[in-house]
Write an enzyme that holds these catalytic residues in place. Sequence first.
Site: not given
Length: 413
Positions: A72, A138-139, A169
């Site tokens: 979508l 950021g990671h 994470d």
Amino acid sequence: MTEKTKSTSNPLLAGIRVLDLSRLLPGPFCTLYLAQMGAEIIKIEEPQGGDYARGMGEMFNLVNRGKKSVTLDLRTAEDREHFFQLVDTADVVLESFRPGVMDKLGCGYEVLRARNPKLVYAALTGYGQTGPYKDWAGHDMNYLALSGVLDQIGTAGGPPAQSNLQIADLAGGALTCTVGILAAVIGARASGQGTFVDSSMMDGALAMQPIALATLRQEGAVPRRGTGMLTGALPNYNLYRCRDGKYLAVGALEPKFFMKLLTVLGDELPAPLRALLPGRKKEQGSEGGKTRSANNDPFGKLDKLFGDPKRARKVTAPIRLALAGLFLTRTRDSWAALLQDRDACVTPILNLQEVLQNEQVHARGMIEDDGGKPSFALPLLFSGQRPKVGPAPKLGADTEEVLARLTPKKRRA
């Protein structure tokens, strides 16, 4: 795979529909758990390219198993309407955009809640929906750096070390968000009202430090990396190199386990360590020619050393060095064979290839076949059953099937 841990479909979350707009790793890992527990996960992707992780190969395949893919473009009125109609029948929407992006698309929480008051809307971001960092990119490394975790990872005297496990994470973000979603769904079913789940990976990583915070509260400071009670101060909770360059993890934290380890090692121990064994006496010292048993040794009273890593490291340094020298005399697997089944909390440090062949891993049914390649099963058993899901979807593979459920006049042409 044993009968006890056989794979099956999981009905626990059957009937729960999740619209997953997240990308890359944290959000998809969250919805992987929900899929494995029986929820229907509809992965909403952009028509051109989809989730960025599709370009990362096997990582995408691993964390998107058991999901459906619907393409979508929420920037178009037609596809927004399709999305709204999916929201009408959904229990959860998960997104991982920066704060405000969904509002700009006309699909923010207030808009969706007006259509579906029971909706649980979860936003999984690096820094959360509020605060001066909320719009920062950021990671995992950044969230660990700012939460104080990265400062604690590494060896004594060395620099911070990067982990190949994405702690912020996955643990601070994905799993924390999963808990929030499940709690909110239970609440919505009881009250008829959904909620906004604001999940920050930095917050999650920060909250997973009870040991470090307890030390700070007690001692006024956190030990330098590699020197804390659980990161190198104690010889009985440490990592040791073996003759072949591989390592052992000695986790004999309680004195009873450490004494079991010393007992197994027996006469191979250097004299100072043999003196710690039950029934052994230390050599005469300068204290009036008296001998002292191991029970009087300060190391035998670990409870008094806890809370004082600096003293623990100093007092037990000779023991740590003696063990380090001893473990260098054999290979890792030789030590593992000697110490297994001895209830001394000593294990070999395995690499992932070795783990995939490990007997305990296979006994638990933790490795599944995914098109001829290994994948991880859900690390939970429900009445002895381990849920199993299908492979990751091709981009847009389920678009027509899912949209066909919508009101006919609103279907995509």
